[in-house]
Design a protein around this motif. Structure first.
Motif, PDB file in Angstrom:
ATOM      1  N   LYS A   1      23.976  40.289  36.364  1.00 11.47           N
ATOM      2  CA  LYS A   1      23.815  41.363  37.335  1.00 11.47           C
ATOM      3  C   LYS A   1      22.470  41.274  38.063  1.00 11.47           C
ATOM      4  O   LYS A   1      22.401  41.454  39.282  1.00 11.47           O
ATOM      5  N   LYS A   2      21.406  40.996  37.340  1.00 11.76           N
ATOM      6  CA  LYS A   2      20.071  40.921  37.944  1.00 11.76           C
ATOM      7  C   LYS A   2      20.009  39.810  38.991  1.00 11.76           C
ATOM      8  O   LYS A   2      19.483  40.007  40.091  1.00 11.76           O
TER       9      LYS A   2
ATOM     10  N   ASP B   1      31.195  34.821  41.115  1.00 11.45           N
ATOM     11  CA  ASP B   1      30.722  33.864  40.117  1.00 11.45           C
ATOM     12  C   ASP B   1      30.532  34.579  38.776  1.00 11.45           C
ATOM     13  O   ASP B   1      29.600  35.360  38.612  1.00 11.45           O
ATOM     14  N   PRO B   2      31.395  34.317  37.816  1.00 11.14           N
ATOM     15  CA  PRO B   2      31.299  35.019  36.532  1.00 11.14           C
ATOM     16  C   PRO B   2      30.090  34.589  35.689  1.00 11.14           C
ATOM     17  O   PRO B   2      29.693  35.299  34.775  1.00 11.14           O
ATOM     18  N   LYS B   3      29.491  33.465  36.025  1.00  7.65           N
ATOM     19  CA  LYS B   3      28.353  32.973  35.254  1.00  7.65           C
ATOM     20  C   LYS B   3      27.048  33.672  35.636  1.00  7.65           C
ATOM     21  O   LYS B   3      26.076  33.594  34.890  1.00  7.65           O
TER      22      LYS B   3
ATOM     23  N   ALA C   1      20.047  38.012  44.664  1.00  5.60           N
ATOM     24  CA  ALA C   1      20.659  37.172  45.690  1.00  5.60           C
ATOM     25  C   ALA C   1      21.237  38.000  46.834  1.00  5.60           C
ATOM     26  O   ALA C   1      21.276  37.542  47.979  1.00  5.60           O
ATOM     27  N   MET C   2      21.654  39.223  46.532  1.00  4.92           N
ATOM     28  CA  MET C   2      22.295  40.070  47.541  1.00  4.92           C
ATOM     29  C   MET C   2      21.297  40.701  48.509  1.00  4.92           C
ATOM     30  O   MET C   2      21.621  40.936  49.669  1.00  4.92           O
ATOM     31  N   LYS C   3      20.086  40.995  48.058  1.00  4.75           N
ATOM     32  CA  LYS C   3      19.118  41.700  48.905  1.00  4.75           C
ATOM     33  C   LYS C   3      18.834  40.970  50.214  1.00  4.75           C
ATOM     34  O   LYS C   3      18.893  41.582  51.277  1.00  4.75           O
TER      35      LYS C   3
END
Length: 72
Positions: free
Chosen positions: A29-30, A24-26, A35-37
């Motif tokens: 990084k934060k 998702d380019p929108k 969301a990944m954790k």
């Protein structure tokens, strides 16, 4: 469907979700990191569960061999 197949399917869903987040380019990084954790934690839990189930199966097989050898 056996438990291992269900866990593998769940891992596939987690990986698909990761790819959606990363692609998702929108999303900045934060937000991506936040969301990944949980997804990473869930994946590790599933992998640990699969390892534990394999160890239980192996221990069960060893006990069954011992029982067969002793004639019980």
């Amino acid at each position: 469907m056996n438990l291992e197949a269900c866990l593998k399917a769940y891992l596939k869903e987690l990986e698909d979700e990761v790819m959606r987040i990363l692609s998702d380019p929108k999303t900045d990084k934060k937000t991506k990191n936040l969301a990944m954790k949980p997804l990473s934690s869930k994946k590790q839990i599933v992998l640990n569960t699969m390892d534990a189930l394999k160890m239980v199966d192996k221990a069960h097989e060893e006990e069954m061999r011992k029982a067969d050898a002793s004639g019980v």
